[in-house]
Design a protein around this motif. Structure first.
Motif, mmCIF file in Angstrom:
data_model
loop_
_atom_site.group_PDB
_atom_site.id
_atom_site.type_symbol
_atom_site.label_atom_id
_atom_site.label_comp_id
_atom_site.label_asym_id
_atom_site.label_seq_id
_atom_site.Cartn_x
_atom_site.Cartn_y
_atom_site.Cartn_z
ATOM 1 N N ILE A 16 0.820 -1.210 0.000
ATOM 2 C CA ILE A 16 0.000 0.000 0.000
ATOM 3 C C ILE A 16 0.856 1.264 0.000
ATOM 4 O O ILE A 16 1.888 1.339 0.677
ATOM 5 C CB ILE A 16 -0.943 0.004 1.231
ATOM 6 N N ARG B 77 -2.534 0.487 -4.417
ATOM 7 C CA ARG B 77 -2.670 -0.602 -3.438
ATOM 8 C C ARG B 77 -3.413 -0.149 -2.178
ATOM 9 O O ARG B 77 -3.124 -0.603 -1.077
ATOM 10 C CB ARG B 77 -1.293 -1.169 -3.037
ATOM 11 N N ASN B 78 -4.387 0.758 -2.355
ATOM 12 C CA ASN B 78 -5.194 1.177 -1.215
ATOM 13 C C ASN B 78 -6.433 0.312 -1.039
ATOM 14 O O ASN B 78 -7.185 0.504 -0.082
ATOM 15 C CB ASN B 78 -5.592 2.648 -1.353
#
Length: 268
Positions: free
Chosen positions: A161, A224-225
């Motif tokens: 993330i 990548r959240n």
């Protein structure tokens, strides 16, 4: 005729042609100006029609109830969100995240998201004032459902993330108070624009919000959240929330049935 006379004649013809083009351009500009003025007048007429059709007392009561429900739902979200952030949850990944590049689109997820929803809120207030109670009810229901998902989710952040708390000044200011870290399934960045897409009835408004939802979906994946399932669930659960809101809103108060759909005969 001498070369000098021929040259002068050619120059005069060229000047005349240019003057003709200028006159034609001036006519085109005047036509465009008139069309723009008519378009603006039509937009304001549409807005005035929506506001003139408001039933004062009934809509005020519905709007007040919607605000109360929304604030209650947000308090519910804040309390359970705080609890969710106290847990240490395992990180993971999925097949699609492993294939996608990692791009820093954090500004799109913060400032872009804020701008998109500021536009949506203003547009709803201008063009859909009769339906604002339903919109608040819809968003309240969304907050409650998503809060339960966040509260019950056993999975932490994706392994790679790009942390918005560290990379964005806006998000770092509200993180831990108004939004939280361990809230993944399902993606709010994707779901809220999609709910506005379902809510709006004019094609151009729907197009903006659907495009915004797709943009947010892509951005949360490449940063990548969110996991892929978070994005897919945003559309599936979002549609279910909208359908449930339509049914339950009119069931609670049949007098507000007109707030669910627009009474406008033409939607552009």
């Amino acid at each position: 005729m001498s070369d000098e006379g021929t040259s002068t004649l050619s120059l005069a013809e060229e000047i005349e042609r240019l003057e003709g083009r200028v006159r034609e351009s001036a006519r085109d500009l005047a036509s465009l100006r008139r069309r723009a003025q008519r378009g603006a007048q039509s937009e304001w007429a549409t807005i005035r029609e929506e506001w003139d059709g408001l039933d004062g007392r009934l809509r005020t009561a519905g709007l007040a109830l919607g605000v109360v429900l929304f604030l209650g739902a947000y308090l519910f979200y804040m309390n359970l969100g705080w609890y969710a952030d106290q847990r240490v949850l395992p990180r993971s990944s999925d097949w699609l995240l492993d294939q996608l590049p990692s791009w820093n689109l954090i500004p799109l997820l913060s400032w872009g998201w804020l701008a998109l929803h500021a536009w949506a809120a203003v547009t709803a207030a201008l063009y859909e004032p009769r339906r604002m109670p339903f919109l608040l009810f819809l968003l309240s229901l969304y907050l409650c459902v998503r809060t339960l998902y966040v509260f019950l989710s056993p999975i932490g952040a994706p392994a790679a993330i790009l942390d918005m708390r560290e990379l964005d000044s806006l998000f770092s200011y509200v993180a831990g108070e108004y939004t939280f870290q361990n809230e993944f399934i399902f993606s709010g960045h994707t779901a809220v624009p999609f709910l506005f897409f379902l809510f709006f009835e004019r094609a151009r408004h729907k197009a903006v919000m659907l495009a915004g939802s797709f943009a947010m979906a892509g951005a949360v994946l490449v940063t990548r959240n969110h996991y892929t399932v978070d994005v897919l669930s945003a559309y599936l659960v979002g549609y279910a929330i909208y359908s449930l809101a339509r049914v339950s809103f009119t069931a609670v108060n049949p007098q507000l049935r007109g707030a669910v759909t627009s009474a406008s005969p033409t939607l552009r």
